[in-house]
Scaffold this motif. Structure first.
Motif, PDB file in Angstrom:
ATOM      1  N   LEU A 102       0.823  -1.206   0.000  1.00  0.00           N
ATOM      2  CA  LEU A 102       0.000   0.000   0.000  1.00  0.00           C
ATOM      3  C   LEU A 102       0.860   1.260   0.000  1.00  0.00           C
ATOM      4  O   LEU A 102       0.565   2.229  -0.706  1.00  0.00           O
ATOM      5  N   ILE A 103       1.926   1.242   0.771  1.00  0.00           N
ATOM      6  CA  ILE A 103       2.836   2.394   0.805  1.00  0.00           C
ATOM      7  C   ILE A 103       3.534   2.549  -0.542  1.00  0.00           C
ATOM      8  O   ILE A 103       3.638   3.658  -1.076  1.00  0.00           O
ATOM      9  N   ALA A 104       4.001   1.454  -1.121  1.00  0.00           N
ATOM     10  CA  ALA A 104       4.678   1.524  -2.428  1.00  0.00           C
ATOM     11  C   ALA A 104       3.743   2.117  -3.481  1.00  0.00           C
ATOM     12  O   ALA A 104       4.169   2.954  -4.296  1.00  0.00           O
ATOM     13  N   ASN A 105       2.473   1.718  -3.469  1.00  0.00           N
ATOM     14  CA  ASN A 105       1.514   2.272  -4.429  1.00  0.00           C
ATOM     15  C   ASN A 105       1.305   3.768  -4.208  1.00  0.00           C
ATOM     16  O   ASN A 105       1.253   4.541  -5.164  1.00  0.00           O
ATOM     17  N   ALA A 106       1.186   4.171  -2.958  1.00  0.00           N
ATOM     18  CA  ALA A 106       0.997   5.594  -2.671  1.00  0.00           C
ATOM     19  C   ALA A 106       2.220   6.401  -3.110  1.00  0.00           C
ATOM     20  O   ALA A 106       2.077   7.456  -3.726  1.00  0.00           O
ATOM     21  N   VAL A 107       3.404   5.896  -2.816  1.00  0.00           N
ATOM     22  CA  VAL A 107       4.632   6.594  -3.206  1.00  0.00           C
ATOM     23  C   VAL A 107       4.698   6.739  -4.724  1.00  0.00           C
ATOM     24  O   VAL A 107       5.069   7.790  -5.249  1.00  0.00           O
ATOM     25  N   ARG A 108       4.311   5.708  -5.419  1.00  0.00           N
ATOM     26  CA  ARG A 108       4.402   5.711  -6.881  1.00  0.00           C
ATOM     27  C   ARG A 108       3.341   6.601  -7.538  1.00  0.00           C
ATOM     28  O   ARG A 108       3.589   7.219  -8.560  1.00  0.00           O
ATOM     29  N   HIS A 109       2.145   6.665  -6.954  1.00  0.00           N
ATOM     30  CA  HIS A 109       1.025   7.311  -7.637  1.00  0.00           C
ATOM     31  C   HIS A 109       0.530   8.600  -6.995  1.00  0.00           C
ATOM     32  O   HIS A 109      -0.439   9.175  -7.482  1.00  0.00           O
ATOM     33  N   THR A 110       1.150   9.055  -5.915  1.00  0.00           N
ATOM     34  CA  THR A 110       0.667  10.235  -5.205  1.00  0.00           C
ATOM     35  C   THR A 110       1.675  11.370  -5.302  1.00  0.00           C
ATOM     36  O   THR A 110       2.814  11.212  -4.876  1.00  0.00           O
TER      37      THR A 110
END
Length: 148
Positions: free
Chosen positions: A59-67
């Motif tokens: 979840l953190i990796a997705n947020a870092v990548r897309h936010t």
């Protein structure tokens, strides 16, 4: 590196939960993993820790990548005695998570597939303030099986 500023303690009543805002950076994944392990230890749900840690990392990796925003909020809650909810809130509500297959030669894009495979359920909620959507929480839940 940011560290947890508070000790995690189980709430005596209601639904225990822990949340805190951190930088939207890859290094936050280490903090998120510690947050999950500490909360599950307090709640005596250590048997869920390996899956929960992996979910938080993804979840953190997705947020870092897309936010494009500088911070995210990490959340670990216990909505019931046998259910744990892990979530990440970011301020990019227009970028909704989409479960889609990755090609064999893709180097990324499997995070939600992994979460879908190991979580009992997952989804997202939009955060509203009056008529304005200002953020989203992407979350996953794990259930403690009877007899564990």
């Amino acid at each position: 590196m940011t560290s947890l500023s508070k000790q995690i303690q189980a709430a005596p009543i209601g639904h225990p939960a822990y949340s805190q805002t951190f930088p939207c950076q890859p290094e936050t994944a280490e903090i998120g993993r510690k947050l999950v392990r500490d909360a599950l230890a307090v709640w005596r749900l250590d048997d869920l820790a390996d899956r929960a840690v992996l979910i938080m990392s993804e979840l953190i990796a997705n947020a870092v990548r897309h936010t494009p925003y500088p911070s995210i909020r990490l959340m670990v809650g216990r909505p019931s005695a046998v259910r744990v909810r892990i979530g990440v809130v970011d301020r990019a509500p227009s970028r909704l998570p989409v479960l889609s297959p990755a090609d064999a030669d893709d180097e990324s894009g499997r995070g939600l597939l992994l979460i879908d495979a190991i979580a009992d359920r997952w989804g997202y909620d939009l955060c509203r303030s009056r008529s304005r959507v200002w953020a989203k929480e992407v979350w996953a839940e794990l259930l403690k099986e009877a007899g564990q």
